[in-house]
Design a protein around this motif. Sequence first.
Motif, PDB file in Angstrom:
ATOM      1  N   THR A 141      52.964  53.911  56.279  1.00  0.00           N
ATOM      2  CA  THR A 141      53.039  53.196  55.068  1.00  0.00           C
ATOM      3  C   THR A 141      52.638  54.041  54.144  1.00  0.00           C
ATOM      4  O   THR A 141      51.716  55.205  54.277  1.00  0.00           O
ATOM      5  CB  THR A 141      52.015  51.947  55.215  1.00  0.00           C
ATOM      6  OG1 THR A 141      50.750  52.518  55.403  1.00  0.00           O
ATOM      7  CG2 THR A 141      52.468  50.998  56.071  1.00  0.00           C
TER       8      THR A 141
ATOM      9  N   PRO B 246      59.596  55.240  51.682  1.00  0.00           N
ATOM     10  CA  PRO B 246      60.600  54.744  52.576  1.00  0.00           C
ATOM     11  C   PRO B 246      61.819  54.148  52.026  1.00  0.00           C
ATOM     12  O   PRO B 246      62.802  54.103  53.111  1.00  0.00           O
ATOM     13  CB  PRO B 246      59.582  53.473  52.934  1.00  0.00           C
ATOM     14  CG  PRO B 246      58.269  54.074  52.629  1.00  0.00           C
ATOM     15  CD  PRO B 246      58.381  54.913  51.543  1.00  0.00           C
ATOM     16  N   ARG B 247      62.183  54.203  50.689  1.00  0.00           N
ATOM     17  CA  ARG B 247      63.388  53.777  50.560  1.00  0.00           C
ATOM     18  C   ARG B 247      64.199  54.689  50.398  1.00  0.00           C
ATOM     19  O   ARG B 247      65.578  54.862  50.011  1.00  0.00           O
ATOM     20  CB  ARG B 247      63.301  52.922  49.045  1.00  0.00           C
ATOM     21  CG  ARG B 247      62.468  51.758  49.166  1.00  0.00           C
ATOM     22  CD  ARG B 247      62.292  51.219  47.719  1.00  0.00           C
ATOM     23  NE  ARG B 247      61.524  50.137  47.699  1.00  0.00           N
ATOM     24  CZ  ARG B 247      60.750  49.519  46.601  1.00  0.00           C
ATOM     25  NH1 ARG B 247      61.554  49.654  45.404  1.00  0.00           N
ATOM     26  NH2 ARG B 247      59.875  48.619  46.649  1.00  0.00           N
TER      27      ARG B 247
ATOM     28  N   GLN C 253      64.783  55.082  57.764  1.00  0.00           N
ATOM     29  CA  GLN C 253      63.697  54.419  58.034  1.00  0.00           C
ATOM     30  C   GLN C 253      63.253  54.824  59.365  1.00  0.00           C
ATOM     31  O   GLN C 253      62.056  54.824  59.705  1.00  0.00           O
ATOM     32  CB  GLN C 253      64.239  52.944  58.470  1.00  0.00           C
ATOM     33  CG  GLN C 253      64.303  52.357  57.027  1.00  0.00           C
ATOM     34  CD  GLN C 253      63.164  52.210  56.105  1.00  0.00           C
ATOM     35  OE1 GLN C 253      62.246  51.550  56.634  1.00  0.00           O
ATOM     36  NE2 GLN C 253      63.249  52.585  54.922  1.00  0.00           N
TER      37      GLN C 253
ATOM     38  N   TYR D 149      60.229  64.140  54.287  1.00  0.00           N
ATOM     39  CA  TYR D 149      60.184  63.215  55.434  1.00  0.00           C
ATOM     40  C   TYR D 149      61.623  63.031  55.884  1.00  0.00           C
ATOM     41  O   TYR D 149      61.713  62.240  56.663  1.00  0.00           O
ATOM     42  CB  TYR D 149      59.574  62.050  54.932  1.00  0.00           C
ATOM     43  CG  TYR D 149      57.978  62.047  54.708  1.00  0.00           C
ATOM     44  CD1 TYR D 149      57.330  61.588  55.389  1.00  0.00           C
ATOM     45  CD2 TYR D 149      57.848  62.419  53.328  1.00  0.00           C
ATOM     46  CE1 TYR D 149      55.801  61.556  55.059  1.00  0.00           C
ATOM     47  CE2 TYR D 149      56.236  62.468  53.033  1.00  0.00           C
ATOM     48  CZ  TYR D 149      55.340  62.195  53.990  1.00  0.00           C
ATOM     49  OH  TYR D 149      54.129  62.392  53.601  1.00  0.00           O
TER      50      TYR D 149
ATOM     51  N   VAL E 199      60.194  57.338  59.071  1.00  0.00           N
ATOM     52  CA  VAL E 199      58.934  56.901  58.671  1.00  0.00           C
ATOM     53  C   VAL E 199      58.310  55.896  59.265  1.00  0.00           C
ATOM     54  O   VAL E 199      57.387  55.091  58.728  1.00  0.00           O
ATOM     55  CB  VAL E 199      58.816  56.767  57.020  1.00  0.00           C
ATOM     56  CG1 VAL E 199      59.080  58.130  56.282  1.00  0.00           C
ATOM     57  CG2 VAL E 199      60.042  55.753  56.617  1.00  0.00           C
ATOM     58  N   GLN E 200      58.904  55.507  60.289  1.00  0.00           N
ATOM     59  CA  GLN E 200      58.557  54.301  61.321  1.00  0.00           C
ATOM     60  C   GLN E 200      57.122  54.500  61.621  1.00  0.00           C
ATOM     61  O   GLN E 200      56.596  55.579  61.953  1.00  0.00           O
ATOM     62  CB  GLN E 200      59.475  54.262  62.500  1.00  0.00           C
ATOM     63  CG  GLN E 200      59.062  53.148  63.208  1.00  0.00           C
ATOM     64  CD  GLN E 200      60.099  52.818  64.484  1.00  0.00           C
ATOM     65  OE1 GLN E 200      60.906  53.648  64.837  1.00  0.00           O
ATOM     66  NE2 GLN E 200      60.064  51.693  65.271  1.00  0.00           N
TER      67      GLN E 200
ATOM     68  N   THR F 149      50.136  58.891  52.605  1.00  0.00           N
ATOM     69  CA  THR F 149      50.863  58.276  53.641  1.00  0.00           C
ATOM     70  C   THR F 149      49.883  58.254  55.050  1.00  0.00           C
ATOM     71  O   THR F 149      49.159  59.167  55.551  1.00  0.00           O
ATOM     72  CB  THR F 149      51.861  59.878  53.983  1.00  0.00           C
ATOM     73  OG1 THR F 149      52.598  60.300  52.860  1.00  0.00           O
ATOM     74  CG2 THR F 149      52.832  59.496  55.171  1.00  0.00           C
TER      75      THR F 149
ATOM     76  N   ASN G 186      59.277  63.554  49.052  1.00  0.00           N
ATOM     77  CA  ASN G 186      60.044  62.457  49.834  1.00  0.00           C
ATOM     78  C   ASN G 186      60.773  63.037  50.929  1.00  0.00           C
ATOM     79  O   ASN G 186      61.179  62.891  52.008  1.00  0.00           O
ATOM     80  CB  ASN G 186      60.933  61.285  49.055  1.00  0.00           C
ATOM     81  CG  ASN G 186      61.867  62.170  47.898  1.00  0.00           C
ATOM     82  OD1 ASN G 186      61.189  62.528  46.982  1.00  0.00           O
ATOM     83  ND2 ASN G 186      63.188  62.241  48.119  1.00  0.00           N
TER      84      ASN G 186
END
Length: 593
Positions: free
Chosen positions: A224, A212-213, A217, A133, A220-221, A175, A130
């Motif tokens: 998914t 994403p959490r 945001q 990112y 990672v716009q 990803t 994570n």
Amino acid sequence: MQKRWNGLWGSVCLGLMLSGCGGSGGMSGARPAEMNIALLGFNDFHGNLEAPGVAIRTTNAAGQSVAVPAGGAAYLAGAIAQRRSANQHMAVVTAGDMVGASPMVSSLFLDEPTVEALNLMGIDFSATGNHEYDQGSQELLRMQNGGCEKYTSKEPCQISKPFKGAQFPFLAANTLRADGSPLLRSSGVKFFEENGARIGVGFIGTTLKTTPRMVRQSGVQGLTFADEADTANALIPALRAQGADVIVVLIHEGGYATSGLQDASCAGLSGDILPILDKLSAEVDVVISGHTHQAYLCDYQRVNPAKPFLLTSAGRYGTLLTEVQLKVNTASRKVTAKSARQIIVQGEAITTGSTKVPLQTEFPVFAADSAVSQLVSTYRTAVAPLAAKISGVLDGSALRSANSAGESVLGRMVADSMLHATSDAASGGAQIALMNSGGVRADLVPESASGEVTYGQLYSVLPFGNNLVVMSYTGEQLQRLLELQFNSGTNTVTQPRILQISNGFSYEFDLNQPAGQRIANMRLNNDPIQASSTYRVAIQSYLSTGGDNFSTFTEGKDVIGGMIDLDAFVAYVRERSAQQPMALPTTPRIVRR
């Protein structure tokens, strides 16, 4: 030339890129019935180029518990080199969070030095975690491909001109871009040859689908994050077609265990990785995991006989290397035996607080790699003047260690600095500040009896560079978001994620109550919080988008942006210690019933 690693790598070996790829023992002997292949894995390095001051607790030959000093990129490189010389066939891989939440010597330079150190170590494949990112997908692609494009508030290529990027592929199979294509490479195969025998080891890399959490945001716009197990399982046939006989999953998700450092019994295994493991194909041979910063070895068939793979994690900060040994039958092309052990990366004695941890010579002591040492020295010299600047004086050590209610002295201190920076009307008029505990990354221990702390120390506490944000919430929304500490995704009663709170705000919680009824007696300056009243709350930009599963934060209104959290923290410490050492906030604000 820019490197591009999208999609599946072909079955070619690309030996010039991967050190030792396709290595041959020569054709002088008979074809072996079995081939021994070693995997070296580590995870959650977080840019710890210098020794992080961590000691690994283990048992010596006499059965005594001992603390072994560990870590440091130069010693990690030395350990990898030593193990490479001891194994004819070996791959070196990581399970994510190599960068992000890094000490100043790396993060001030956008973690370019960490990528350069990993290049020197000869990494073959690295899953993304994570934290890869944290600075957004464009910056992650720059980490892979190189270049000096500016995507953050920090300047790229301050030392390396240009920055060449990772000489190994980041793997991020789950990803996906908006069109369904992978952002980075999904998988790869490394081949090993010995006297006419050829075995391929396929590697799949995934990050946790809840990424994403955990990041901004905006970073990672358009992306998914697919299910980890489903993604890995779907890639196995393609890897088989490319010649992969052994399947290894590198996953940035993990668990917890109560077993000893070298114990593969899986005792007490728990955590978010378990449902992923139980969905993974039985064709998987090894799972190298991370994220929880825990060290464990686990022969997973003891937990689930239908899933006979080996599960490992090497703790954090480059203090451990996990060495996996595989025996592969060259006729059936199947793994016939596998084992793992943890190698403590011991290189130099350390001091933690006032405690000195000497070298333990009954465990291996690794020589520092000269090239990595020189790299670290270059960046240390560049950062030293700013890092050494005195930024305040404390009346004691501010630590991250939490009390029974989940509060820490340093957490309160950071929350107070956020409130101080945003309480005036022009800055948002905040009445309350809330800070996520995971964002507080290092203890704040004065380096001398005078209590002085440096800018480098403050930087290590808040290395992410989040902006402060002030938003309005009703008392009812405050109640709901605090309830999420115990009942939201990875936030549970057994593993709560307690927010640190600023002075003037207080509440109680009772974990014996039903979900939604655990928070009580919320007060602001001793006045009860009213459900229908509106309150101005300062948080970091990370939380404002629902980070750490705090989705209620996204309901805030009347947003006013603020300064960088580190700048607020530095200004607060400097102001509060201008006349005398700053008193630490030792009084609890949260009561656990």
